[in-house]
Scaffold this motif. Structure first.
Motif: not given
Length: 358
Positions: A4-10, A12-13, A15-25, A105-108
């Motif tokens: 994750l690039d924390l310097t990217a705009d929110v 883009t960030l 989008q980066q979070l969402c594209d990491i598939e993270s279904v519960s468990r 993930k927008g909130g995250v």
């Protein structure tokens, strides 16, 4: 491992979070990425429990707040638009489209951008927790409250669940109860030899249909209660008069009531009926009369209303921490095939939170 690039705009960030598939468990990869990004920030102390990440400032401020968000999503559907997330125009509105854009993930991403502040006006505990979307026994916030309650100690909490970038105070409680009706089995060709339990359900359903659902004023907000039949079961065969029938009822109650008061209220609607509680989650008062909440609302200058559903603010309330919901995205689109979040809301949520913390 994804990064994750924390310097990217929110946006883009997000989008980066969402594209990491993270279904519960299956939050391991996103937890790894968040942990690595936070450990690069020297003003934070980072702790990990399972796939739950806690990062804290320790600046000696007079007030400590928790910024919390879950990192799991509901499962993907067969719709190929779930992932990867894409940015497009819908009806002239710039949106991120795909799983997790609304919930949450927008909130995250907003949390992570706030984590870059080296000298916030309050000490902050950033909480990124696992398994919110499934059975409570896996909930990362609940597990952390049991294992490390000191990590959650705070004066106020903000849960960045989707609220259309408005503040939603507290949450309603939810209770499911069963009414079990007894009959006498008989051959359906000779029903006079038995008693039809399903037919008796009409009395319960009529009482619920006639019930005048209440609006309850709590700490300046109006919560709309709901008492509804949500299921009915009965019968064992197509040629047998049913000897039992069960009506399942869901009561969404205002946070002025505890569990005992909520059950007592349902009993007034169904007098004489034996009620069997199947599950229960208490609500949370909004606490908007408290100084920490008042300063939050004043700094954000956004609409304020009640949370009509149930969220994990109730868990904070149980810990004695007043909490509100605030985050980008329309909750009506959470878990939807057409899940999408306006870019403007993600940016506005970030800017509002930074106004408060800076």
């Amino acid at each position: 491992m994804p990064s994750l690039d924390l310097t990217a705009d929110v946006v883009t960030l997000t989008q980066q979070l969402c594209d990491i598939e993270s279904v519960s468990r299956d939050e391991g990869r996103i937890a790894d990425a968040i942990e690595a990004a936070l450990e690069s920030l020297t003003h934070l102390t980072v702790t990990r429990r399972g796939h739950t990440i806690v990062a804290r400032t320790d600046l000696g401020r007079d007030e400590r707040v928790v910024l919390a968000g879950h990192i799991d999503t509901v499962p993907l559907t067969t719709d190929p638009k779930n992932l990867p997330v894409r940015r497009e125009s819908v009806g002239g509105e710039d949106v991120l489209w795909g799983r997790g854009t609304v919930d949450m993930k927008g909130g995250v991403a907003v949390q992570l951008k706030a984590a870059l502040l080296p000298q916030p006006s309050r000490d902050i505990t950033f909480l990124f927790y696992e398994a919110e979307e499934i059975d409570a026994v896996y909930n990362g916030l609940a597990l952390l409250a049991e294992s490390d309650p000191d990590l959650l100690a705070a004066d106020f909490a903000v849960l960045l669940e989707p609220t259309n970038a408005a503040v939603e105070g507290g949450c309603k409680g939810t209770m499911r109860v069963e009414v079990q009706l007894k009959g006498i089995a008989a051959h359906s060709a000779r029903p006079w030899n038995g008693h039809n339990a399903i037919h008796d359900a009409h009395e319960v359903l009529a009482a619920l249909a006639a019930h005048d659902e209440q609006t309850v004023h709590v700490d300046g907000l109006d919560y709309h209660e709901a008492l509804q039949a949500v299921g009915i079961t009965g019968g064992i065969a197509g040629n047998v008069i049913p000897d039992s029938c069960t009506v399942l009822i869901n009561y969404r109650f205002a946070p002025d009531k505890d569990a005992q008061a909520a059950l007592a209220y349902v009993q007034t609607v169904l007098p004489g009926r034996e009620l069997h509680v199947r599950d229960l989650a208490e609500g949370a008062r909004p606490g908007l009369d408290l100084p920490a909440a008042q300063s939050f609302v004043a700094a954000l200058d956004v609409p304020v209303g009640p949370k009509e559903g149930w969220t994990d603010v109730a868990r904070f309330s149980a810990l004695g921490i007043p909490a509100v919901n605030f985050g980008p995205g329309d909750p009506n689109l959470a878990h939807h095939d057409e899940e999408r979040c306006p870019v403007e809301q993600i940016v506005a949520s970030q800017d509002a939170l930074l106004r408060w913390l800076a």
